[in-house]
Design a protein around this motif. Structure first.
Motif, mmCIF file in Angstrom:
data_model
loop_
_atom_site.group_PDB
_atom_site.id
_atom_site.type_symbol
_atom_site.label_atom_id
_atom_site.label_comp_id
_atom_site.label_asym_id
_atom_site.label_seq_id
_atom_site.Cartn_x
_atom_site.Cartn_y
_atom_site.Cartn_z
ATOM 1 N N SER A 147 -41.789 -23.477 26.235
ATOM 2 C CA SER A 147 -42.791 -22.798 25.918
ATOM 3 C C SER A 147 -42.226 -21.685 25.143
ATOM 4 C CB SER A 147 -43.516 -22.384 27.056
ATOM 5 O OG SER A 147 -44.623 -21.298 26.874
ATOM 6 N N ASP A 148 -41.428 -20.861 25.615
ATOM 7 C CA ASP A 148 -40.997 -19.931 24.777
ATOM 8 C C ASP A 148 -40.276 -20.114 23.485
ATOM 9 O OD1 ASP A 148 -42.142 -17.898 26.567
ATOM 10 O OD2 ASP A 148 -40.018 -16.977 27.141
ATOM 11 N N THR A 149 -39.749 -21.113 23.509
ATOM 12 C CA THR A 149 -38.886 -21.409 22.250
ATOM 13 C C THR A 149 -39.538 -22.535 21.495
ATOM 14 O OG1 THR A 149 -37.953 -23.438 23.261
ATOM 15 C CG2 THR A 149 -36.610 -21.164 23.409
ATOM 16 N N LEU A 150 -40.706 -22.512 21.914
ATOM 17 C CA LEU A 150 -41.645 -23.786 20.935
ATOM 18 C C LEU A 150 -40.670 -25.160 20.750
ATOM 19 C CD1 LEU A 150 -43.546 -21.530 18.397
ATOM 20 C CD2 LEU A 150 -44.406 -22.615 20.638
ATOM 21 N N LEU A 151 -40.330 -25.546 21.913
ATOM 22 C CA LEU A 151 -39.496 -26.820 21.812
ATOM 23 C C LEU A 151 -38.185 -26.590 21.161
ATOM 24 C CD1 LEU A 151 -41.503 -30.397 21.694
ATOM 25 C CD2 LEU A 151 -39.475 -29.917 22.953
ATOM 26 N N LEU A 152 -37.600 -25.724 21.255
ATOM 27 C CA LEU A 152 -36.279 -25.127 20.719
ATOM 28 C C LEU A 152 -36.258 -25.019 19.424
ATOM 29 C CD1 LEU A 152 -34.034 -27.754 22.962
ATOM 30 C CD2 LEU A 152 -34.730 -25.292 23.432
ATOM 31 N N LYS A 153 -37.561 -24.812 18.697
ATOM 32 C CA LYS A 153 -37.642 -24.500 17.247
ATOM 33 C C LYS A 153 -37.679 -23.097 16.995
ATOM 34 C CE LYS A 153 -40.787 -27.540 16.540
ATOM 35 N NZ LYS A 153 -42.131 -28.549 15.853
ATOM 36 N N SER A 154 -38.084 -22.409 17.773
ATOM 37 C CA SER A 154 -38.203 -20.893 17.423
ATOM 38 C C SER A 154 -36.901 -20.159 17.089
ATOM 39 C CB SER A 154 -39.073 -20.207 18.570
ATOM 40 O OG SER A 154 -38.659 -18.849 18.149
ATOM 41 N N PRO A 155 -36.819 -19.277 16.327
ATOM 42 C CA PRO A 155 -35.518 -18.610 15.983
ATOM 43 C C PRO A 155 -34.730 -17.892 16.974
ATOM 44 C CG PRO A 155 -37.300 -17.493 14.767
ATOM 45 C CD PRO A 155 -37.785 -18.848 15.350
ATOM 46 N N THR A 156 -35.844 -17.454 18.077
ATOM 47 C CA THR A 156 -35.381 -17.127 19.275
ATOM 48 C C THR A 156 -34.150 -17.892 20.389
ATOM 49 O OG1 THR A 156 -37.274 -17.617 20.610
ATOM 50 C CG2 THR A 156 -37.341 -15.495 19.784
ATOM 51 N N THR A 157 -34.392 -19.173 19.820
ATOM 52 C CA THR A 157 -33.712 -20.237 20.597
ATOM 53 C C THR A 157 -32.022 -20.091 20.287
ATOM 54 O OG1 THR A 157 -35.253 -21.802 20.020
ATOM 55 C CG2 THR A 157 -33.340 -22.805 21.037
ATOM 56 N N ASP A 159 -27.927 -21.277 22.052
ATOM 57 C CA ASP A 159 -27.301 -22.407 22.449
ATOM 58 C C ASP A 159 -27.352 -22.481 24.076
ATOM 59 O OD1 ASP A 159 -26.528 -23.079 19.944
ATOM 60 O OD2 ASP A 159 -24.319 -22.342 20.036
ATOM 61 N N ASP A 160 -27.623 -21.584 24.549
ATOM 62 C CA ASP A 160 -27.749 -21.371 26.233
ATOM 63 C C ASP A 160 -28.805 -22.005 26.489
ATOM 64 O OD1 ASP A 160 -25.230 -19.990 26.231
ATOM 65 O OD2 ASP A 160 -26.100 -18.152 26.921
ATOM 66 N N ASP A 161 -30.057 -21.887 25.711
ATOM 67 C CA ASP A 161 -31.463 -22.325 25.842
ATOM 68 C C ASP A 161 -31.130 -23.833 25.858
ATOM 69 O OD1 ASP A 161 -32.825 -19.669 26.094
ATOM 70 O OD2 ASP A 161 -32.540 -19.805 23.891
ATOM 71 N N ILE A 162 -30.872 -24.293 24.769
ATOM 72 C CA ILE A 162 -30.581 -25.774 24.563
ATOM 73 C C ILE A 162 -29.723 -26.404 25.784
ATOM 74 C CG2 ILE A 162 -29.545 -27.639 23.003
ATOM 75 C CD1 ILE A 162 -29.939 -25.321 20.667
ATOM 76 N N GLU A 166 -31.062 -29.394 28.017
ATOM 77 C CA GLU A 166 -30.605 -30.653 28.283
ATOM 78 C C GLU A 166 -30.328 -30.836 29.875
ATOM 79 O OE1 GLU A 166 -27.666 -30.420 25.433
ATOM 80 O OE2 GLU A 166 -28.988 -31.038 23.791
ATOM 81 N N GLU A 167 -29.813 -30.189 30.387
ATOM 82 C CA GLU A 167 -29.408 -30.165 31.848
ATOM 83 C C GLU A 167 -30.528 -30.240 32.896
ATOM 84 O OE1 GLU A 167 -26.444 -30.701 33.045
ATOM 85 O OE2 GLU A 167 -25.707 -30.673 30.978
ATOM 86 N N LEU A 168 -31.719 -29.602 32.371
ATOM 87 C CA LEU A 168 -32.739 -29.467 33.262
ATOM 88 C C LEU A 168 -33.464 -30.567 32.979
ATOM 89 C CD1 LEU A 168 -33.701 -25.711 32.810
ATOM 90 C CD2 LEU A 168 -32.971 -26.516 35.032
ATOM 91 N N TYR A 176 -38.032 -34.486 27.645
ATOM 92 C CA TYR A 176 -38.486 -33.126 27.588
ATOM 93 C C TYR A 176 -39.245 -33.034 26.145
ATOM 94 C CZ TYR A 176 -34.589 -31.920 24.388
ATOM 95 O OH TYR A 176 -33.807 -31.673 23.232
ATOM 96 N N GLU A 177 -39.050 -33.887 25.068
ATOM 97 C CA GLU A 177 -39.514 -33.969 23.904
ATOM 98 C C GLU A 177 -41.093 -34.323 23.873
ATOM 99 O OE1 GLU A 177 -37.027 -35.279 20.735
ATOM 100 O OE2 GLU A 177 -35.802 -33.669 20.952
ATOM 101 N N SER A 178 -41.218 -35.231 24.581
ATOM 102 C CA SER A 178 -42.773 -35.880 24.665
ATOM 103 C C SER A 178 -43.630 -34.928 25.429
ATOM 104 C CB SER A 178 -42.900 -37.122 24.995
ATOM 105 O OG SER A 178 -42.382 -37.620 26.228
ATOM 106 N N TYR A 179 -42.890 -34.536 26.837
ATOM 107 C CA TYR A 179 -43.713 -33.783 27.892
ATOM 108 C C TYR A 179 -43.763 -32.611 27.152
ATOM 109 C CZ TYR A 179 -43.899 -30.057 31.364
ATOM 110 O OH TYR A 179 -44.312 -29.211 32.088
ATOM 111 N N GLY A 180 -42.866 -31.935 26.531
ATOM 112 C CA GLY A 180 -43.063 -30.626 25.971
ATOM 113 C C GLY A 180 -44.143 -30.369 24.854
ATOM 114 N N LEU A 181 -44.246 -31.417 23.803
ATOM 115 C CA LEU A 181 -45.124 -31.459 22.984
ATOM 116 C C LEU A 181 -46.640 -31.496 23.738
ATOM 117 C CD1 LEU A 181 -45.375 -31.301 20.062
ATOM 118 C CD2 LEU A 181 -45.598 -33.621 19.736
#
Ligand code: MN
Ligand code: MN
Length: 306
Positions: A147-157, A159-162, A166-168, A176-181
């Protein structure tokens, strides 16, 4: 023992809601059995989707806390985004990823990191404390980071978030990609909301130096769909400007698919947006290409130009 109330900011988003649940669970695991997960407002549609999807109960809705109570703040620290009587409460801990605007007269546990989501910090805290991350906790953390990173695309993302996502995703056992969208799209459904509700869903009062502002953000999968309401939105915005005596109101309509924002800007200092982004407002609106993060791509740039 007295309760420890754990909550995120007003107008709660998915990070604020899930972080209060995840932090309360961590406190329980670390022996604070009096930790209670709370929220300062209604769930938005995205968060409702998350809790329904994983069948998890929402935090307890509160609107006031007795003076002197113990509290833990997540996903915020600014008194203006918190409970009214924050200065009369005993803040035990803060876990947050925003700029620090809190001052206390006593020492406290304060964990701030410039990552994309509070849940990324909580993910680290679980690991640092050797607390197992259950499937349920992983689902909550994962949803908030998406949510906060808009699927890891926001510039706030970061490496720790990525890495956390992946682990979660493995623990939560979701793609996570289809669920996230699907989750982000659930949050863009504005059909049940009145204009006034749309204008307050994710509104933040910000002072850009001396410019009194509200910056509101709505996510969408289609900017033209939202612009169909432009006249009504502008009428609503003008009323808020008058009632709150604002210098500028900015509505960011953020396209979560293409990572751009259309802005509607009103108020006597509307030209601040033109100056800051080198765009021309036509009929009070302009497209800000590549802008999706209010925190990183809007507030600092406008503050600099104010
Ligand atoms: Mn938040
Ligand atoms: Mn957050």
């Amino acid at each position: 023992m007295a309760e420890t109330y754990i909550f995120g900011h007003k107008n709660p988003d998915t990070d604020s809601i899930t972080s209060s649940l995840v932090m309360a669970n961590l406190e329980h695991e670390l022996g604070n059995e009096d930790a209670v997960s709370c929220r300062l407002g209604n769930l938005n549609k995205e968060t409702q989707y998350v809790l329904d999807y994983f069948n998890i109960d929402a935090p307890k809705l509160i609107d006031s806390i007795e003076d002197g109570s113990d509290v833990i703040l997540v996903d915020h620290n600014s008194p203006s985004e918190s409970v009214e009587n924050l200065e009369n409460l005993n803040i035990l801990k803060v876990v947050d990823h925003h700029k620090i605007s809190l001052e206390t007269s006593y020492p406290l546990f304060y964990r701030a990191e410039p990552v994309g989501c509070s849940e990324t910090i909580l993910y680290k805290l679980y690991n640092e404390n050797n607390v197992e991350i259950s499937k349920e906790i992983a689902s909550l953390m994962l949803s908030a980071i998406i949510s906060d990173t808009l699927l890891l695309k926001s510039p706030t993302t970061t490496d720790d978030d990525i890495k956390a996502v992946e682990e979660l995703a493995k623990i939560a056992d979701v793609d996570y990609e289809s669920y996230g969208l699907d989750m982000l799209k659930a949050g863009t459904d504005l059909s049940d909301f009145s204009i006034d509700e749309i204008l307050s869903l994710d509104a933040k009062q910000v002072d850009l130096k001396n410019v009194k502002s509200i910056i509101n953000q709505v996510n969408t999968a289609s900017i033209p769909d939202v612009l169909e309401m432009k006249d009504e939105l502008e009428a609503g915005i003008n009323k808020i400007i008058e009632d709150e005596n604002l210098d500028i109101f900015i509505l960011l309509i953020t396209d979560i698919i293409n990572s751009n924002s259309q802005v509607i800007v009103l108020g006597k200092d509307a030209d601040l947006v033109e100056k800051a982004y080198g765009v021309e407002l036509k009929d009070n609106t302009a497209l800000l290409k590549g802008v999706v993060s209010r925190k990183k791509q809007v507030i600092p740039i406008l503050t600099e130009n104010a």
